[in-house]
Design a protein around this motif. Structure first.
Motif, PDB file in Angstrom:
ATOM      1  N   PRO A 122       0.756  -1.381  -0.084  1.00  0.00           N
ATOM      2  CA  PRO A 122      -0.016  -0.146  -0.131  1.00  0.00           C
ATOM      3  C   PRO A 122       0.839   1.275  -0.170  1.00  0.00           C
ATOM      4  O   PRO A 122       1.821   1.288   0.596  1.00  0.00           O
ATOM      5  CB  PRO A 122      -0.830   0.057   1.257  1.00  0.00           C
ATOM      6  N   LEU A 123       0.343   2.388  -0.751  1.00  0.00           N
ATOM      7  CA  LEU A 123       1.280   3.490  -1.018  1.00  0.00           C
ATOM      8  C   LEU A 123       0.969   4.219   0.550  1.00  0.00           C
ATOM      9  O   LEU A 123      -0.174   4.527   0.631  1.00  0.00           O
ATOM     10  CB  LEU A 123       0.657   4.148  -1.941  1.00  0.00           C
ATOM     11  N   ALA A 124       2.069   4.734   1.128  1.00  0.00           N
ATOM     12  CA  ALA A 124       2.007   5.329   2.383  1.00  0.00           C
ATOM     13  C   ALA A 124       1.789   7.041   2.092  1.00  0.00           C
ATOM     14  O   ALA A 124       1.946   7.586   3.196  1.00  0.00           O
ATOM     15  CB  ALA A 124       3.172   5.015   3.302  1.00  0.00           C
ATOM     16  N   TYR A 125       2.473   7.408   0.923  1.00  0.00           N
ATOM     17  CA  TYR A 125       2.649   8.965   0.773  1.00  0.00           C
ATOM     18  C   TYR A 125       1.351   9.582   0.349  1.00  0.00           C
ATOM     19  O   TYR A 125       0.489   9.060  -0.307  1.00  0.00           O
ATOM     20  CB  TYR A 125       3.780   8.891  -0.526  1.00  0.00           C
ATOM     21  N   ASP A 126       1.172  10.899   0.658  1.00  0.00           N
ATOM     22  CA  ASP A 126      -0.006  11.576   0.446  1.00  0.00           C
ATOM     23  C   ASP A 126       0.040  11.929  -1.176  1.00  0.00           C
ATOM     24  O   ASP A 126      -1.006  12.175  -1.975  1.00  0.00           O
ATOM     25  CB  ASP A 126      -0.031  12.966   1.084  1.00  0.00           C
ATOM     26  N   LYS A 127       1.251  12.148  -1.482  1.00  0.00           N
ATOM     27  CA  LYS A 127       1.321  12.477  -3.087  1.00  0.00           C
ATOM     28  C   LYS A 127       2.862  11.717  -3.565  1.00  0.00           C
ATOM     29  O   LYS A 127       3.808  11.486  -2.803  1.00  0.00           O
ATOM     30  CB  LYS A 127       1.542  13.767  -3.463  1.00  0.00           C
ATOM     31  N   ALA A 128       2.664  11.187  -4.816  1.00  0.00           N
ATOM     32  CA  ALA A 128       3.862  10.158  -5.006  1.00  0.00           C
ATOM     33  C   ALA A 128       4.001  10.349  -6.503  1.00  0.00           C
ATOM     34  O   ALA A 128       3.045  10.601  -7.504  1.00  0.00           O
ATOM     35  CB  ALA A 128       3.370   8.819  -4.563  1.00  0.00           C
ATOM     36  N   LEU A 129       5.194   9.993  -6.870  1.00  0.00           N
ATOM     37  CA  LEU A 129       5.629   9.766  -8.540  1.00  0.00           C
ATOM     38  C   LEU A 129       5.877   8.218  -8.488  1.00  0.00           C
ATOM     39  O   LEU A 129       6.819   7.582  -7.789  1.00  0.00           O
ATOM     40  CB  LEU A 129       6.857  10.647  -8.749  1.00  0.00           C
ATOM     41  N   ARG A 130       5.362   7.685  -9.370  1.00  0.00           N
ATOM     42  CA  ARG A 130       5.587   6.299  -9.703  1.00  0.00           C
ATOM     43  C   ARG A 130       6.052   6.309 -10.893  1.00  0.00           C
ATOM     44  O   ARG A 130       5.634   6.607 -12.052  1.00  0.00           O
ATOM     45  CB  ARG A 130       4.151   5.530  -9.758  1.00  0.00           C
ATOM     46  N   LEU A 131       7.466   5.551 -10.967  1.00  0.00           N
ATOM     47  CA  LEU A 131       8.190   5.154 -12.315  1.00  0.00           C
ATOM     48  C   LEU A 131       7.667   3.750 -12.855  1.00  0.00           C
ATOM     49  O   LEU A 131       7.922   2.866 -11.934  1.00  0.00           O
ATOM     50  CB  LEU A 131       9.562   5.508 -12.187  1.00  0.00           C
ATOM     51  N   VAL A 132       7.673   3.576 -13.953  1.00  0.00           N
ATOM     52  CA  VAL A 132       7.541   2.183 -14.433  1.00  0.00           C
ATOM     53  C   VAL A 132       8.557   1.960 -15.606  1.00  0.00           C
ATOM     54  O   VAL A 132       8.628   2.793 -16.765  1.00  0.00           O
ATOM     55  CB  VAL A 132       6.063   2.215 -15.201  1.00  0.00           C
ATOM     56  N   VAL A 133       9.022   0.858 -15.543  1.00  0.00           N
ATOM     57  CA  VAL A 133       9.818   0.363 -16.677  1.00  0.00           C
ATOM     58  C   VAL A 133       9.833  -0.923 -16.928  1.00  0.00           C
ATOM     59  O   VAL A 133       9.773  -1.737 -16.121  1.00  0.00           O
ATOM     60  CB  VAL A 133      11.367   0.954 -16.308  1.00  0.00           C
ATOM     61  N   LEU A 235       3.766  18.024  -8.211  1.00  0.00           N
ATOM     62  CA  LEU A 235       2.652  17.228  -7.865  1.00  0.00           C
ATOM     63  C   LEU A 235       1.560  17.790  -6.846  1.00  0.00           C
ATOM     64  O   LEU A 235       2.127  18.671  -6.077  1.00  0.00           O
ATOM     65  CB  LEU A 235       3.008  15.893  -7.044  1.00  0.00           C
ATOM     66  N   GLU A 236       0.365  17.836  -7.313  1.00  0.00           N
ATOM     67  CA  GLU A 236      -0.362  18.363  -6.370  1.00  0.00           C
ATOM     68  C   GLU A 236      -0.617  17.359  -4.812  1.00  0.00           C
ATOM     69  O   GLU A 236      -0.404  16.226  -5.359  1.00  0.00           O
ATOM     70  CB  GLU A 236      -1.772  18.322  -7.053  1.00  0.00           C
ATOM     71  N   GLN A 237      -1.334  18.085  -4.022  1.00  0.00           N
ATOM     72  CA  GLN A 237      -1.729  17.268  -2.965  1.00  0.00           C
ATOM     73  C   GLN A 237      -2.714  15.787  -3.420  1.00  0.00           C
ATOM     74  O   GLN A 237      -3.368  16.233  -4.134  1.00  0.00           O
ATOM     75  CB  GLN A 237      -2.365  17.970  -1.693  1.00  0.00           C
ATOM     76  N   ASN A 238      -2.292  14.888  -2.824  1.00  0.00           N
ATOM     77  CA  ASN A 238      -3.366  13.716  -2.952  1.00  0.00           C
ATOM     78  C   ASN A 238      -3.171  13.145  -4.560  1.00  0.00           C
ATOM     79  O   ASN A 238      -4.203  12.797  -4.900  1.00  0.00           O
ATOM     80  CB  ASN A 238      -4.561  13.857  -2.884  1.00  0.00           C
ATOM     81  N   GLU A 239      -2.150  13.616  -5.284  1.00  0.00           N
ATOM     82  CA  GLU A 239      -1.799  13.168  -6.606  1.00  0.00           C
ATOM     83  C   GLU A 239      -0.948  12.045  -6.619  1.00  0.00           C
ATOM     84  O   GLU A 239       0.234  12.085  -6.064  1.00  0.00           O
ATOM     85  CB  GLU A 239      -1.607  14.289  -7.423  1.00  0.00           C
ATOM     86  N   VAL A 240      -1.111  11.105  -7.597  1.00  0.00           N
ATOM     87  CA  VAL A 240      -0.034  10.099  -7.856  1.00  0.00           C
ATOM     88  C   VAL A 240      -0.073  10.299  -9.261  1.00  0.00           C
ATOM     89  O   VAL A 240      -0.978  10.047 -10.105  1.00  0.00           O
ATOM     90  CB  VAL A 240      -0.550   8.596  -7.474  1.00  0.00           C
ATOM     91  N   ARG A 241       1.165  10.539  -9.649  1.00  0.00           N
ATOM     92  CA  ARG A 241       1.342  10.594 -11.102  1.00  0.00           C
ATOM     93  C   ARG A 241       2.466   9.273 -11.524  1.00  0.00           C
ATOM     94  O   ARG A 241       3.613   9.149 -11.053  1.00  0.00           O
ATOM     95  CB  ARG A 241       2.177  11.886 -11.451  1.00  0.00           C
ATOM     96  N   VAL A 242       1.966   8.587 -12.512  1.00  0.00           N
ATOM     97  CA  VAL A 242       2.538   7.633 -13.117  1.00  0.00           C
ATOM     98  C   VAL A 242       3.190   7.531 -14.398  1.00  0.00           C
ATOM     99  O   VAL A 242       2.488   8.158 -15.153  1.00  0.00           O
ATOM    100  CB  VAL A 242       1.607   6.327 -13.019  1.00  0.00           C
ATOM    101  N   VAL A 243       4.474   7.527 -14.523  1.00  0.00           N
ATOM    102  CA  VAL A 243       5.195   7.828 -15.651  1.00  0.00           C
ATOM    103  C   VAL A 243       5.732   6.381 -16.145  1.00  0.00           C
ATOM    104  O   VAL A 243       6.570   6.007 -15.585  1.00  0.00           O
ATOM    105  CB  VAL A 243       6.306   8.935 -15.474  1.00  0.00           C
TER     106      VAL A 243
END
Length: 912
Positions: A122-133, A235-243
């Motif tokens: 589970p993601l513990a951060y309020d906002k996060a950047l997720r990298l996918v490779v 990143l905005e608050q409560n945003e998860v950006r998946v790149v």
């Protein structure tokens, strides 16, 4: 939870991008995306709190329908391990079919490069950047990590690297704390952005990083590219950006694997029942692992029981594409019979049958079926009430109910020819309800077949898992056809044409072509429903195998369709194919005489040449005089089937000579009419060997040759390419099995185009090169995406081939083995070892040798009679498939010297 998908994909006017969600709580669904510039596409969906992930792919639609899709074998995966209040924004990449698709196959991910499945926390951060490779090259036990500039990325210190999770096959993710990114001032800078001539200031994140792979021994390997850079808006608050990022590459060599081909029925162990079984398969996997081999290839294992005689031994004429053959049941894995006297009788019979040098197909299968019926009476009620059986039945009921009913009716009426049954001449869907109800009378009549298939399924799945756990790929075989009197045709007749027979044109295996007697497919009907029948077939096979061989892949381009009144294959025609009109034929300069060229040319000199001293007898008995010295066959002998019936039971040398000579007269035409349009024509295959061709003027011969070469080698190439691309892309993406194909025979150029485009492995035999300019193939020219071998089950073994044609062998000995002097006969073990070594060192991804060819390297262990090792002879229509290993697997496992030789050859060649 709101999810926004963004992707850049260049389209033209009239095209739109679609987001296709696969599975999930809402099922499959398609969402149209929007764009302002035809390049950047976006859409939003709402995900339920209970959903764990979203699997999806993109496609392009125009006015004609779906124009193209991404590679769908491995779809995108978005894990919803975030908080319900968070907004997920996905910045995606379009995935074409990659050149290294094989690394995504279950053959590599679940066998060769087997790794423990990653667990997404589970993601513990309020906002996060997720990298996918994606990093498909990683070997077994390897892990991926990320390190880079700044404290948040570990500051290039591998001890502080961010360890990633493999959340999908070869795809890794890492979540980075958004607040930590904000605090990482060293990686941030102020950037001026122009907007309507106004200058504004905005903070962005600039990341510099690289991926690094760690082996299970702690060794690290950096990806081969320069440092990666990524510029991000905050990143905005409560945003998860998946790149999604470009694939990660490493300085690792292409993986090459060695393996063995042996039919399951050919296996022999101390405890088997006169035929190989699924328990023996596990023992054979042990030998594979012991000798550093990673692939075990078998022939089809589907039920082929149609007559309960030895003719059912032909494994390429299955009665069901789903059901497994009862002969492969391992009785050792089943409970013992309570009747001790009966059990003792079976044990005596088992020892007798297991000691035979070859399979006694009828006695073995009768005994096994009797044993299974006794066991069903003893254990069946309990088994059919179990949770495991109910799960199996629910999963397989679509095919299992018709199969069981078919088997019951076949045995009840004493024939598999369902057209002769007094009733039930076709499957009735209304019967399914009773067949699925344990309280019905019909269910209890067929329950034994349910029990039998459940036992076989459990044992084959167990063998499959056993092989995976030991890093061994099980490779199956998908026959091109099915039995015309089998359950598949009875159950779903709309998919078949019964007015013709599938076969193959003349080739190195058979000069008169092959007539398999199998029905041809109704491809129009199959394509109309997205080849759903084939998809079900492939997906069922994926339960048991991680790689497969497409038997006669040319059949997906065009099949050699033979009239039902033919015994051989010379009067066949490719279907579909672009037949020729009268005007087209004459445009080549050939004076087209329709009646003369399409009916058998039987001149007196032809009869004399074929029948010699029996000429007058043949004329009197079988021919009618037409005019001058021209004859025709009497109506009672004017087809091959009629001739076959007239000579049934006659086996003298003279009778065989007369029969085959009459066959030759029937086949003596220059053109055959198109089966759909009698006003169109196909040049008869190998017509240049005909008497009709011999009788032509030289100018007509030259014209016919031009026409013939255009028709068979150029005319249909683009057409057949299009036909294959309607079917094969769907099938190769239906499962993650590694796809190999048997592409031997009369191969048009378009076959290579399709196989290259779809990343299908070709079959390479040095003795049958695809380059017509050489007599023997140069192994160094084998493509990487290929399977190299010395012989197939349809061919002589290496030792037989060596002694078949001494002149050819001598040329091979001098030109390919680079040895002077006379070639030794029979083939000595040391020379067989040299030949095997050359195969193993070829560039081919897979080198799969028959067990007989492995045995050839050791004169101490191999069978004295090389001819006894032959599995099949294609020129014999009703060949008895009964070859068995001459020693048992336990002896093979214990033979240290031989195993060391095999292991040494494989290790020296750099194969895994």
């Amino acid at each position: 939870m709101q999810i926004t998908f963004n992707i850049q994909y260049k389209t033209v006017f009239g095209e739109e991008l679609l987001l296709n969600i696969v599975g999930g709580e809402a099922g499959d669904r398609t969402i149209a995306m929007s764009t302002a510039d035809g390049l950047t596409w976006t859409c939003q969906i709402e995900a339920k709190k209970s959903e764990k992930r979203v699997d999806y792919f993109y496609s392009v639609r125009n006015c004609c329908g779906i124009k193209c899709s991404e590679w769908k074998t491995i779809t995108h995966r978005l894990d919803l391990n975030t908080k319900a209040s968070q907004h997920i924004i996905v910045e995606d990449l379009w995935h074409e079919i990659p050149g290294d698709t094989y690394l995504y196959s279950s053959a590599f991910t679940d066998c060769v490069n087997r790794r423990a499945e990653g667990s997404v926390k589970p993601l513990a951060y309020d906002k996060a950047l997720r990298l996918v490779v994606r990093a498909p090259q990683l070997h077994s036990g390897a892990r991926l990590a990320l390190t880079g500039k700044g404290a948040v990325l570990g500051d290039w210190d591998l001890k502080k690297a961010l360890h990633m999770t493999e959340h999908n096959h070869n795809e890794w993710i890492v979540d980075i704390d958004g607040d930590a990114l904000d605090a990482n001032d060293k990686n941030d800078k102020e950037v001026g952005l122009g907007n309507n001539n106004k200058i504004c200031s905005k903070l962005v994140h600039e990341l510099e990083f690289k991926f690094v792979a760690f082996s299970d021994k702690g060794e690290e390997m950096w990806e081969t590219c320069e440092n990666r850079t990524l510029t991000l808006k905050p990143l905005e608050q409560n945003e998860v950006r998946v790149v999604a990022l470009d694939q990660s590459f490493y300085a690792l060599c292409d993986e090459k694997v060695a393996g063995t081909l042996i039919p399951v029925f050919s296996l022999r162990s101390e405890g088997s029942f006169g035929v190989g079984d699924f328990g023996d398969l596990k023992l054979m996997v042990d030998w594979m692992a012991k000798t550093h081999q990673r692939l075990l290839q078998v022939l089809p294992i589907n039920d082929s029981t149609s007559t309960h005689t030895w003719t059912d031994s032909y494994p390429y004429s299955c009665i069901s594409i789903f059901a497994l053959h009862p002969q492969y049941a391992d009785l050792r894995q089943l409970p013992a019979l309570n009747d001790k006297l009966e059990a003792d009788r079976f044990e005596v019979l088992r020892e007798e049958l297991n000691a035979l040098p070859q399979i006694d197909y009828e006695r073995v299968n009768n005994a096994k079926l009797k044993y299974l019926r006794l066991l069903f009476e003893q254990e069946g009620k309990k088994v059919l009430a179990s949770k495991e059986f109910k799960t199996f039945f629910a999963d397989c009921e679509r095919w299992l109910a018709p199969y069981a009913h078919y088997c019951y009716l076949r045995d009840f009426y004493g024939t598999c020819v369902f057209s002769e049954w007094p009733d039930h001449k076709q499957w009735n869907e209304a019967d399914r309800k009773a067949l699925s109800n344990p309280k019905s009378e019909l269910y209890n009549k067929v329950a034994f077949y349910y029990y039998m298939q459940f036992v076989l399924d459990q044992q084959m799945r167990s063998a499959h898992e056993y092989a995976r756990a030991r890093g061994v790929i099980l490779k199956g075989d998908i026959p091109i056809g099915v039995n015309r009197n089998g359950c598949d045709v009875w159950h779903e007749p709309e998919y078949f044409h019964l007015d013709s027979q599938a076969g193959a044109p003349p080739d190195a295996f058979s000069v008169n072509g092959q007539n398999w007697g199998l029905p041809t497919y109704n491809w129009d009907r199959m394509i109309a429903d997205g080849c759903e029948w084939w998809v079900r077939r492939f997906q069922n096979m994926a339960k048991y195998f991680d790689a497969y061989r497409i038997d006669h892949v040319l059949g997906f381009f065009r099949i050699w369709a033979i009239p039902t009144d033919c015994v051989g294959g010379l009067l066949g025609q490719f279907q579909p194919a672009l037949a020729m009109s009268r005007d087209e034929i004459q445009s080549y300069g050939l004076n087209f005489q329709e009646h003369l060229f399409t009916t058998p040319f039987i001149a007196h000199w032809v009869v004399e040449r074929v029948f010699r001293e029996h000429t007058e007898e043949v004329i009197k008995t079988y021919l009618n005089h037409e005019h001058d010295d021209i004859y025709s066959l009497k109506p009672e002998y004017n087809t091959e089937r009629k001739i076959e019936a007239a000579f049934e039971g006659k086996t003298t040398e003279k009778d065989v000579w007369l029969r085959d000579g009459l066959y030759a007269l029937v086949d003596d035409v220059l053109f055959v009419r198109d089966r759909k349009n009698p006003n169109l024509f196909h040049p008869r295959i190998t017509a240049q060997l005909n008497f009709m061709y011999e009788a032509l003027w030289d100018g007509d011969k030259a014209a016919f040759n031009r026409l013939y070469n255009d028709y068979y080698y150029r005319r249909n190439n683009n057409f057949w390419y299009g036909e294959a691309m309607k079917k094969l892309p769907i099938l190769v993406q239906a499962t993650r099995m590694l796809v190999c194909a048997e592409d031997l025979g009369m191969v048009p150029d378009c076959v290579q185009w399709v196989m290259k485009e779809l990343r299908i492995l070709s079959l390479e035999l040095q003795s049958m090169p695809k380059d017509s300019s050489v007599k023997f193939g140069y192994l160094s020219r084998n493509p990487y995406r290929s399977v190299c071998t010395l012989s197939t089950h349809d061919m002589p073994t290496l030792r037989q081939w060596w002694d078949e044609d001494w002149a050819r062998t001598q040329e091979f000995y001098n030109s390919m083995l680079y040895r002077g002097g006379a070639a030794p006969h029979p083939l000595p073990g040391w020379l067989a070892r040299d030949i095997v070594s050359q195969q193993l060192t070829s560039p081919s991804m897979l080198c799969v040798l028959s067990l007989q060819d492995w045995f050839a390297i050791d004169e101490r262990i191999r069978l004295a009679d090389a001819d006894a090792e032959r599995i099949n002879i294609p020129s014999i229509p009703k060949h008895y498939w009964r070859y068995r290993m001459h020693l048992n697997i336990e002896q093979l496992l214990a033979d240290r010297d031989f195993n060391e030789q095999v292991k040494e050859l494989i290790d020296e060649a750099g194969r895994k």
